[in-house]
Scaffold this active site. Structure first.
Site, PDB file in Angstrom:
ATOM      1  N   ILE B  46      83.473  13.129  50.007  1.00  0.00           N
ATOM      2  CA  ILE B  46      84.776  13.433  49.348  1.00  0.00           C
ATOM      3  C   ILE B  46      85.020  12.591  48.194  1.00  0.00           C
ATOM      4  CG2 ILE B  46      85.746  14.209  51.402  1.00  0.00           C
ATOM      5  CD1 ILE B  46      86.940  11.612  52.035  1.00  0.00           C
ATOM      6  N   GLY B  49      80.914   8.593  48.848  1.00  0.00           N
ATOM      7  CA  GLY B  49      79.399   8.090  48.846  1.00  0.00           C
ATOM      8  C   GLY B  49      78.575   8.546  49.917  1.00  0.00           C
ATOM      9  N   ARG B  89      84.515   7.299  59.246  1.00  0.00           N
ATOM     10  CA  ARG B  89      83.263   7.631  60.281  1.00  0.00           C
ATOM     11  C   ARG B  89      82.036   8.188  59.662  1.00  0.00           C
ATOM     12  NH1 ARG B  89      82.612  12.364  61.510  1.00  0.00           N
ATOM     13  NH2 ARG B  89      82.185  12.255  63.714  1.00  0.00           N
ATOM     14  N   GLY B 293      85.950   2.429  54.407  1.00  0.00           N
ATOM     15  CA  GLY B 293      86.687   3.463  53.676  1.00  0.00           C
ATOM     16  C   GLY B 293      88.184   3.315  53.506  1.00  0.00           C
ATOM     17  N   GLU B 294      88.699   3.557  54.580  1.00  0.00           N
ATOM     18  CA  GLU B 294      90.436   3.601  54.613  1.00  0.00           C
ATOM     19  C   GLU B 294      91.110   2.380  54.386  1.00  0.00           C
ATOM     20  OE1 GLU B 294      91.679   7.022  57.451  1.00  0.00           O
ATOM     21  OE2 GLU B 294      89.726   6.100  58.421  1.00  0.00           O
TER      22      GLU B 294
END
Lengths: 457, 366
Positions: B46, B49, B89, B293-294
């Protein structure tokens, strides 16, 4: 040459920066029809009459898909977990948010599809909207959802997500100060460069290929197959390359409806949302209302936390119950608080449904908990680094749901920031590690919460 | 009228993988007759990476160059189940799936090489596309030759599969929230310090500097993880001071429908960002990695709110902290209203925002 740990070039980087990467909207197939939706102009209304016949008869129009065409009209984002569904793929007799899709027109071009969508005869009866989560529980609040104004299907059909740990009353009694604050975050847009888009292609063997911008190919496969009531081998999702997704493209926004349009017409159908639709009708980050009351001591220990959270789900549940549960599991942040009393509700309003977005469920509590932490430090006249290090998660501490922390790094990251900011910490703090609490860092109120076993996590 | 500077910090944590787990990722790998490696994973990229990270894990685990790896996540016919790219994840759960598949491929390559070189596979290792005898690196054979021998000589398909699943963590007591197993794959931690400048005439909050530290477990690709953290900082800035879908809520008017009416931060809004990466390896992550990431956009808003308070002495506890909100709070402060009630040991802020004040349906108190 080692691959792990190396600053290797991004696998798809060159394609992205030169504009050669093929995203869903770049895919064109012969005979393709274009889709446009009729969307609700109201925040809350009954649909008392709808007639698509004139619109369907317009030249260039191939089909109009409505709720009547959907084999399984309601399939929830959490249906896979056995949770009931509340959101129809296309609105049937009621619309609960402005922008809710009611019908999809497939036509020779987008202009014709738009004109036909506008020509659908529809009559609404407007209803009062609920637009503040705090008012949802009031007796005279508008009733806006068939489940009630808040989600009623947590375990054992509870309507509240609870966390209870330790003895909260004792903590409040023992506290030197009780400090409360209210924290609120806003709905925000996902704002991906690639708007929601999909292309469904009927194949000669009877299968459907769906070019999808989904963040979750198998999730979308399951959702489409469930609505269509077909086995998984009847649908092939093609994707994996997404023009920006932050959670909103876990929602299956276009794929199922275009699949139905493709089935009805036997033609490929593409639906690409305009920028306006992406901003106004796609799901947002959920807003949160959070009230924190901390029981603290003058020397900076947090003995207990009482918390109320109202999560604004918008008009339908989507992933919000999941998000609230995650929020409740993390409502103490990077700290160990032994006495807890948390109540959280997923509240419906007549906004666009909110959904997963980067940091889902936790972005909110990170803001509320950390702002409150500095407030508590200020109120006690304490250094904001010190209060964080003292209450930090340590190895062997237990989480709100009594899980042992095995590798917490609160101490490491706070010390790294202090160091970068040139802050001199007093020796007891400078020498602190993540290791299991002892000595002054193991005051009586933290003894009982310790898990001295050697479990993994 | 003046500009005031202030500083604020935050420390946060975030779980890797779906809350309560039960979220499989699977992968399979096949090897072409010249040793090139085809990975089939269901993990969508998305922009995070995922293709790069999972390819690096495969290259490392087998021992072949990164550019030998082809990554195919293009469809649900050829790729096995992956729950999706969310919940931080893709590196941990998806990465573990490809890692397991790659380890199986490596074993089969060693077996084929052992046959060719007439030596026990246990005595062989693979580095940079070459199979060699441990302790005797000159006795070697290219992975390309080994793969060719397997296909055309031994009649063997070199393939591997991998599945990662942490079972669903059940809530065993709905009254207390107790669970029967850890509800996450790992937990990552981060801290952030910001410096802001607040203009008490316009109410504008300018973020001047951000220093961020993230424990990523293991940086599979330091350039990409730095990119995640800096990109996250940009989104965190938007959350903190700019973005709101309904700027006059509960009025639902004035929604922004274009990028010129809904403001997200541009690169020009970005302050100086300093990124510090810590690697406390996760016991179960691929090469020790955790997902960050989040959480990369979670640490900034509270640090900004605290810095605004440090600068001008007001608490704005509704984000975004817009110029209007700042001016309103400054006005109240100058009128002597500090928005706090003190009663014995109780210190009660923000009562005007509480459900107790606004509504009657929920009673709520200390």
């Amino acid at each position: 040459m080692k691959a792990v740990g190396a600053r290797l070039p991004r696998y798809d980087g060159m394609g992205h920066v030169t504009g050669h990467t093929r995203f869903v909207d770049d895919v064109r197939v012969p005979g393709m029809l274009w889709a446009k939706a009729l969307r609700s102009p109201h925040h809350h209304a009954a649909i008392v009459h709808m007639d698509t016949s004139k619109a369907a008869a317009m030249p260039g129009v191939h089909t109009i898909v409505t709720w009547e065409d959907v084999p399984l009209l309601e399939y929830g984002h959490l249906s896979g977990l056995g949770i009931p569904a509340d959101e129809p793929l296309l609105a049937r007799d009621v619309v609960r948010y402005k922008g809710q899709p009611i019908a999809l027109v497939a036509a020779d071009d987008e202009e014709t599809a738009s004109a036909a969508a506008a020509a659908i005869e529809i009559e609404y009866e407007e209803r009062p909207a609920l637009l503040d989560v705090r008012l949802a529980f009031d007796e005279d609040a508008p009733k806006i959802h068939h489940w009630g104004n808040w989600y009623p299907h947590f375990e054992e059909e509870m309507d509240v997500r609870q966390i209870r740990k330790g003895n909260i009353d004792q903590a409040f009694e023992d506290a030197d100060k009780i400090i409360s604050g209210v924290y609120r975050s806003s709905a925000i847009e996902q704002a991906p460069v690639e708007t929601q888009v999909g292309l469904a292609v009927p194949e000669p063997d009877g299968r459907l290929t769906i070019y999808s911008c989904t963040q979750a190919l198998y999730f979308s496969l399951g959702v489409v197959a469930a609505h269509l009531e077909v086995p998984l081998n009847k649908v092939k999702i093609v994707g994996g390359t997404v023009g920006g997704g932050f959670g909103g493209k876990v929602d299956t926004a276009t794929d199922t409806v275009i699949a139905l349009a493709a089935q009805k017409t036997g033609r490929p159908v593409k639906w690409r949302w305009t920028r306006e639709e992406e901003f106004l009708a796609s799901s947002t980050r959920g807003p949160w209302h959070m009230e924190i009351i901390d029981a603290v001591t003058n020397d900076g220990w947090i003995l207990g936390r009482k918390m109320l959270t109202l999560h604004d789900s918008g008009a339908y549940a989507r992933f919000s119950p999941y998000g609230l549960t995650k929020h409740s599991f993390h409502h103490t942040g990077a700290y160990t608080i032994p006495n807890l009393h948390f109540d959280g509700y997923v509240v419906f309003t007549n906004r666009v449904p909110s959904t997963a977005m980067r940091g889902f469920g936790v972005t909110s509590i990170s803001f509320a908990g950390e702002t409150h932490m500095t407030r508590v430090a200020n109120e006690l006249g304490m250094d904001p680094y010190e209060i964080r290090l003292k209450n930090a998660n340590r190895v062997g501490d237990t989480s709100p749901n009594r899980i042992r922390y095995t590798d917490p790094s609160t101490v490491d990251v706070v010390k790294a920031i202090a160091n970068a900011e040139g802050r001199d910490l007093e020796p007891a703090l400078a020498g602190m590690t993540r290791a299991t609490r002892s000595g002054e860092m193991l005051p009586p109120h933290l003894v009982d919460q310790l898990d001295t076993s050697e479990g993994s996590h | 009228m003046a500009k005031h500077r202030g500083k604020g910090i935050s420390a946060i944590e975030y779980p890797t993988g779906m809350n309560q787990n039960g979220d499989p990722s699977q992968a399979w790998i096949k090897v072409k007759p010249d040793g090139r490696v085809d990975v089939f994973s269901g993990t969508a990229d998305i922009g995070n990476g995922a293709k790069t990270i999972q390819s690096q894990i495969v290259a490392e685990a087998i021992g072949v160059p990164y550019d030998w790896v082809t990554f195919d996540n293009s469809n649900t016919d050829s790729s096995p189940v992956c729950t999706g790219t969310f919940a931080s994840r893709a590196t941990f759960v998806g990465g573990n799936a490809v890692l397991k598949a790659a380890k199986e491929v490596k074993l089969k390559l060693l077996e084929a090489a052992g046959k060719e070189m007439e030596i026990s596979p246990e005595d062989l290792e693979i580095n940079d596309g070459e199979v060699s005898v441990k302790g005797s690196p000159s006795e070697k054979m290219g992975v390309d030759e080994v793969a060719g021998a397997a296909a055309y000589g031994h009649g063997v398909l070199i393939t591997g599969t991998g599945a990662q699943l942490k079972p669903y963590s059940e809530i065993t007591n709905s009254a207390t929230g107790e669970v029967d197993s850890p509800p996450h794959s790992a937990i990552s931690y981060a801290a952030c310090a910001v410096e802001v400048e607040v203009d008490d005439e316009t109410g504008e909050v300018l973020v001047l500097e951000m220093t961020q530290c993230y424990d990523v477990g293991r940086a599979i690709n330091p350039a990409l993880v730095e990119g995640q953290i800096q990109g996250g900082a940009m989104m965190g800035l938007g959350l903190g001071v700019l973005e709101n879908s309904y700027p006059y809520y509960p009025s639902v008017d004035h929604r922004g429908a274009q990028y010129n009416s809904y403001m997200i931060p541009s690169p020009l809004d970005m302050p100086k960002v300093k990124t510090i990466i810590i690697e406390n390896p996760s016991a179960d992550g691929p090469y020790g990695a955790k997902g960050i990431g989040e959480m990369a956009n979670n640490s900034q808003p509270p640090a900004i709110a605290s810095a605004v308070q440090d600068a001008v002495g007001i608490w704005v506890t509704e984000i975004p902290i817009t110029p209007e909100a700042v001016l309103k709070a400054l006005e109240a402060k100058n009128a002597g209203d500090d928005s706090v009630r003190r009663d014995g040991k109780l210190v009660s802020f923000d009562e005007e925002l509480s459900v107790n004040t606004v509504a009657s349906g929920l009673s709520w108190s200390a």
